[in-house]
Design a protein around this motif. Structure first.
Motif, PDB file in Angstrom:
ATOM      1  N   LEU A 211       3.059   4.479  -3.437  1.00 20.01           N
ATOM      2  CA  LEU A 211       3.540   4.405  -4.809  1.00 20.01           C
ATOM      3  C   LEU A 211       4.606   5.471  -5.049  1.00 20.01           C
ATOM      4  N   GLY A 212       5.725   5.070  -5.639  1.00 19.79           N
ATOM      5  CA  GLY A 212       6.816   5.989  -5.935  1.00 19.79           C
ATOM      6  C   GLY A 212       7.790   6.205  -4.800  1.00 19.79           C
ATOM      7  N   LYS A 213       7.533   5.608  -3.641  1.00 15.46           N
ATOM      8  CA  LYS A 213       8.426   5.815  -2.494  1.00 15.46           C
ATOM      9  C   LYS A 213       9.588   4.826  -2.448  1.00 15.46           C
ATOM     10  N   PHE A 214       9.489   3.747  -3.233  1.00 17.29           N
ATOM     11  CA  PHE A 214      10.512   2.709  -3.186  1.00 17.29           C
ATOM     12  C   PHE A 214      11.015   2.392  -4.582  1.00 17.29           C
ATOM     13  N   ASP A 215      12.247   1.939  -4.665  1.00 17.83           N
ATOM     14  CA  ASP A 215      12.751   1.382  -5.914  1.00 17.83           C
ATOM     15  C   ASP A 215      12.223  -0.036  -6.016  1.00 17.83           C
ATOM     16  N   GLU A 216      11.289  -0.230  -6.928  1.00 18.01           N
ATOM     17  CA  GLU A 216      10.641  -1.536  -7.037  1.00 18.01           C
ATOM     18  C   GLU A 216      11.539  -2.531  -7.771  1.00 18.01           C
ATOM     19  N   PRO A 217      11.495  -3.798  -7.378  1.00 18.55           N
ATOM     20  CA  PRO A 217      12.308  -4.811  -8.065  1.00 18.55           C
ATOM     21  C   PRO A 217      11.747  -5.117  -9.445  1.00 18.55           C
ATOM     22  N   GLU A 218      12.606  -5.685 -10.300  1.00 22.00           N
ATOM     23  CA  GLU A 218      12.127  -6.133 -11.594  1.00 22.00           C
ATOM     24  C   GLU A 218      11.123  -7.256 -11.389  1.00 22.00           C
ATOM     25  N   ARG A 219      10.235  -7.403 -12.355  1.00 20.36           N
ATOM     26  CA  ARG A 219       9.186  -8.409 -12.213  1.00 20.36           C
ATOM     27  C   ARG A 219       9.789  -9.805 -12.074  1.00 20.36           C
TER      28      ARG A 219
ATOM     29  N   HIS B 164      -0.187 -11.309  -9.598  1.00 21.15           N
ATOM     30  CA  HIS B 164       0.983 -10.481  -9.890  1.00 21.15           C
ATOM     31  C   HIS B 164       0.739  -9.049  -9.431  1.00 21.15           C
ATOM     32  N   GLU B 165       1.756  -8.468  -8.804  1.00 15.07           N
ATOM     33  CA  GLU B 165       1.695  -7.077  -8.359  1.00 15.07           C
ATOM     34  C   GLU B 165       2.936  -6.356  -8.870  1.00 15.07           C
ATOM     35  N   ALA B 166       2.711  -5.307  -9.673  1.00 11.05           N
ATOM     36  CA  ALA B 166       3.822  -4.587 -10.306  1.00 11.05           C
ATOM     37  C   ALA B 166       4.626  -3.748  -9.314  1.00 11.05           C
ATOM     38  N   ASN B 167       4.019  -3.411  -8.176  1.00 15.19           N
ATOM     39  CA  ASN B 167       4.692  -2.576  -7.163  1.00 15.19           C
ATOM     40  C   ASN B 167       4.670  -3.299  -5.817  1.00 15.19           C
ATOM     41  N   PRO B 168       5.444  -4.376  -5.692  1.00  7.51           N
ATOM     42  CA  PRO B 168       5.340  -5.190  -4.477  1.00  7.51           C
ATOM     43  C   PRO B 168       5.758  -4.465  -3.203  1.00  7.51           C
ATOM     44  N   LYS B 169       6.772  -3.605  -3.260  1.00  5.63           N
ATOM     45  CA  LYS B 169       7.192  -2.904  -2.046  1.00  5.63           C
ATOM     46  C   LYS B 169       6.105  -1.945  -1.556  1.00  5.63           C
ATOM     47  N   ALA B 170       5.556  -1.172  -2.482  1.00  2.01           N
ATOM     48  CA  ALA B 170       4.494  -0.241  -2.104  1.00  2.01           C
ATOM     49  C   ALA B 170       3.284  -0.990  -1.565  1.00  2.01           C
ATOM     50  N   THR B 171       2.950  -2.096  -2.212  1.00  2.69           N
ATOM     51  CA  THR B 171       1.770  -2.848  -1.795  1.00  2.69           C
ATOM     52  C   THR B 171       1.984  -3.528  -0.457  1.00  2.69           C
ATOM     53  N   TYR B 172       3.196  -4.062  -0.244  1.00  6.66           N
ATOM     54  CA  TYR B 172       3.468  -4.704   1.042  1.00  6.66           C
ATOM     55  C   TYR B 172       3.408  -3.672   2.174  1.00  6.66           C
ATOM     56  N   ALA B 173       4.015  -2.518   1.984  1.00  2.00           N
ATOM     57  CA  ALA B 173       3.961  -1.461   3.001  1.00  2.00           C
ATOM     58  C   ALA B 173       2.517  -1.052   3.261  1.00  2.00           C
ATOM     59  N   ALA B 174       1.716  -1.006   2.193  1.00  2.00           N
ATOM     60  CA  ALA B 174       0.305  -0.646   2.339  1.00  2.00           C
ATOM     61  C   ALA B 174      -0.463  -1.723   3.103  1.00  2.00           C
ATOM     62  N   MET B 175      -0.139  -2.992   2.842  1.00  2.00           N
ATOM     63  CA  MET B 175      -0.807  -4.080   3.557  1.00  2.00           C
ATOM     64  C   MET B 175      -0.469  -4.038   5.049  1.00  2.00           C
ATOM     65  N   MET B 176       0.780  -3.739   5.363  1.00  2.14           N
ATOM     66  CA  MET B 176       1.160  -3.647   6.767  1.00  2.14           C
ATOM     67  C   MET B 176       0.497  -2.442   7.436  1.00  2.14           C
ATOM     68  N   THR B 177       0.332  -1.365   6.688  1.00  2.05           N
ATOM     69  CA  THR B 177      -0.381  -0.194   7.204  1.00  2.05           C
ATOM     70  C   THR B 177      -1.841  -0.540   7.458  1.00  2.05           C
ATOM     71  N   TYR B 178      -2.426  -1.299   6.531  1.00  2.00           N
ATOM     72  CA  TYR B 178      -3.819  -1.741   6.697  1.00  2.00           C
ATOM     73  C   TYR B 178      -3.956  -2.601   7.950  1.00  2.00           C
ATOM     74  N   LEU B 179      -3.035  -3.533   8.132  1.00  2.00           N
ATOM     75  CA  LEU B 179      -3.051  -4.387   9.317  1.00  2.00           C
ATOM     76  C   LEU B 179      -2.913  -3.536  10.580  1.00  2.00           C
ATOM     77  N   ASP B 180      -1.998  -2.601  10.563  1.00  2.00           N
ATOM     78  CA  ASP B 180      -1.759  -1.724  11.713  1.00  2.00           C
ATOM     79  C   ASP B 180      -3.028  -0.971  12.086  1.00  2.00           C
TER      80      ASP B 180
ATOM     81  N   GLU C 195       7.216 -14.987  -1.162  1.00  2.00           N
ATOM     82  CA  GLU C 195       6.258 -15.642  -2.061  1.00  2.00           C
ATOM     83  C   GLU C 195       5.526 -14.586  -2.876  1.00  2.00           C
ATOM     84  N   GLY C 196       4.910 -15.034  -3.957  1.00  2.00           N
ATOM     85  CA  GLY C 196       4.063 -14.139  -4.738  1.00  2.00           C
ATOM     86  C   GLY C 196       4.786 -12.947  -5.323  1.00  2.00           C
ATOM     87  N   GLY C 197       6.073 -13.128  -5.686  1.00  2.00           N
ATOM     88  CA  GLY C 197       6.844 -12.019  -6.217  1.00  2.00           C
ATOM     89  C   GLY C 197       7.428 -11.120  -5.145  1.00  2.00           C
ATOM     90  N   TRP C 198       7.305 -11.527  -3.879  1.00  2.00           N
ATOM     91  CA  TRP C 198       7.798 -10.737  -2.751  1.00  2.00           C
ATOM     92  C   TRP C 198       8.987 -11.447  -2.116  1.00  2.00           C
TER      93      TRP C 198
END
Length: 498
Positions: free
Chosen positions: A246-254, A262-278, A310-313
């Motif tokens: 959170l706060g590491k990326f410039d998030e896109p408008e909704r 809906h996810e308000a911080n898609p970049k942070a969440t996507y990076a977190a999901m990839m970290t979880y997968l890793d 998809e999904g706002g991403w």
């Protein structure tokens, strides 16, 4: 975590007899390929991610977030840089992996209301290995059904043990109200699909660890298909992971997220999901080492199709397709090339890389060769075991790889592997409207991003692409039935008009 006793087959005594015969033959060296120990058939773990793009791993060029465990897996194993998914969407891609067939011949060719048919139709590599004495398990998202059935289908199609989703629609959610353990539902009362207190990834991690511990005490080899959801929308991950970004990326408008959460911080969440997968992949490798199984286990990591939007991403946020064109639902390289890693300490050369052109339908014959068992009766695949074992001079090549896709007007694609240097790729769009329509042609060696259509310059190569398309495609029983039904309906309407 408790794992129930594997489901017993009604033909269990036949399997036991076959297992005894195979083991006896293997001990005599009759079924073992060169390079495989006669007294120790390898285990197989195939980890399948969901919608992870070719450029989503650090070892494949990602720089917006880190994937240290997958990078370590690559440094200890082999990157397969020319390995392809079964399809550009989920269900047919997974069907190709399990059936060892490409989309021109496999039964489940769409994300539609279909599932694998019972035996003897639609055999799977799991059933083939089970008959040869392997214990088999599927944990996560089933590749055997798009519409959802009870877990018994997974058991009937060759898996001794199953825990996960049977419906691909339900697998869009990370907080399932229930999952299937074999043919019984396991309920999670605190979960409501888009939110809850039991994250599916945590459940699958725990189940996988328990399964490996259980199998370490067993005498028979095993095949574990660990089918994870990340990074498919919904965008959802445990909060501790999300907080790291959170706060590491410039998030896109909704933007509209459609059917997804809906996810308000898609970049942070996507990076977190990839970290979880890793980290999930890292846990599997650590557990194999801890249990002393690593040196006798081939682990393959891949993604079921290209990067999603998809999904706002949007896959453009982190350049998830890397240098490749397109993504999920395209038959350009970004939609079907998979970031694939093979790991087998002491057997797969550490830090190696291969440009051998291969695809999901090659896993079945690869597993059969390494296990020392006869290949499946019907397969479009060619074993890439020689490549994995560092014997590339012995590696057989495909004449071509083939894909067909039924959405967005219908599409076909061919990569001509056996022609010249394997550079040529053909794509045909609008197949539903014009089955003999024009073919786009690309030279992947000179133009990996598929920017320059050179079909007009190489009519002979285009003719070879068309010939491969004609050779590969067999009309789907599902499509044939739909056409017959539509024709009958048209006749009824016509008779009423008269």
């Amino acid at each position: 975590m408790h794992l129930e006793k594997p489901v017993e087959s009604s033909a269990g005594w036949r399997r036991a007899l076959l297992k005894y015969c195979l083991m006896a033959a293997a001990a005599a060296g009759a079924l073992q390929p060169e390079g495989v120990l006669a007294d120790s058939r390898p285990n197989f773990v195939f980890i399948l991610a969901d919608d992870v793009g070719y450029g989503d791993l650090g070892c494949f060029g990602q720089t917006n977030f880190a994937t240290p465990r997958l990078d370590q897996m690559a440094s200890e194993g082999m990157r397969l840089t020319q390995h392809y998914c079964g399809s550009t969407v989920c269900a047919p891609s997974r069907a190709c992996l399990l059936a060892g067939r490409h989309t021109g011949r496999v039964f489940q060719r769409t994300n539609g209301p279909h599932h694998f048919r019972d035996d003897p139709l639609d055999p799977t590599i799991a059933g083939h290995l089970r008959a040869a004495g392997y214990h088999t398990a599927l944990i996560g998202k089933s590749g055997l059904s798009c519409i959802g059935t009870d877990g018994g289908l997974v058991n009937r199609k060759g898996f001794d043990y199953f825990f996960g989703y049977t419906s691909h629609g339900n697998a869009h959610r990370y907080y399932p109200p229930y999952l299937w353990r074999n043919d019984e539902k396991v309920f999670f009362p605190g979960n409501h699909g888009k939110q809850g207190d039991a994250y599916s990834g945590d459940l699958f991690r725990a189940e996988a660890m328990a399964y490996l511990e259980q199998r370490s005490a067993g005498e028979e080899p095993f095949f574990l298909h660990l089918s994870l959801q990340q990074s498919h929308a919904d965008l959802a991950v445990p909060e501790a992971y999300r907080q790291r970004f959170l706060g590491k990326f410039d998030e896109p408008e909704r933007v509209a997220s459609g059917q997804y959460r809906h996810e308000a911080n898609p970049k942070a969440t996507y990076a977190a999901m990839m970290t979880y997968l890793d980290e999930s992949v890292g846990q599997v490798l650590d557990k194999l080492r801890e249990l002393g199984l690593a040196e006798n286990t081939l682990v393959v990591f891949a993604s079921d199709n290209g990067a999603m939007s998809e999904g706002g991403w949007s896959r453009e946020h982190f350049n998830s397709s890397g240098p490749l064109r397109g993504g999920k639902r395209d038959l350009y390289e970004g939609g079907i090339r998979s970031p694939t890693i093979a790991w087998w300490p002491g057997r797969v050369p550490a830090g190696s890389e291969s440009e051998h052109v291969s695809a999901f339908w090659d896993f079945a014959p690869t597993a059969c060769e390494l296990a020392g068992v006869s290949p499946m009766a019907e397969t479009d695949g060619i074993s890439y075991a020689p490549t994995l074992l560092g014997r590339s001079d012995e590696q057989r090549q495909h004449e071509y790889l083939y894909w067909e896709f039924y959405e967005q007007g219908g599409r076909q694609a061919v990569r001509l592997v056996g022609r010249e240097d394997g550079a040529w790729k053909g794509v045909r769009l609008g197949v539903a409207k014009d089955p003999r329509g024009p073919v786009e042609l690309y030279n992947l060696r000179q133009d990996p991003a598929e920017k320059r259509n050179v079909a007009d310059q190489f009519p002979g190569v285009v003719a070879a692409v068309i010939a491969a398309m004609d050779d590969a495609h067999v009309e789907s029983p599902v499509v044939k039935f739909a056409k017959k039904k539509a024709k009958a309906k048209k006749k009824v309407v016509a008779s009423r008009v008269k």
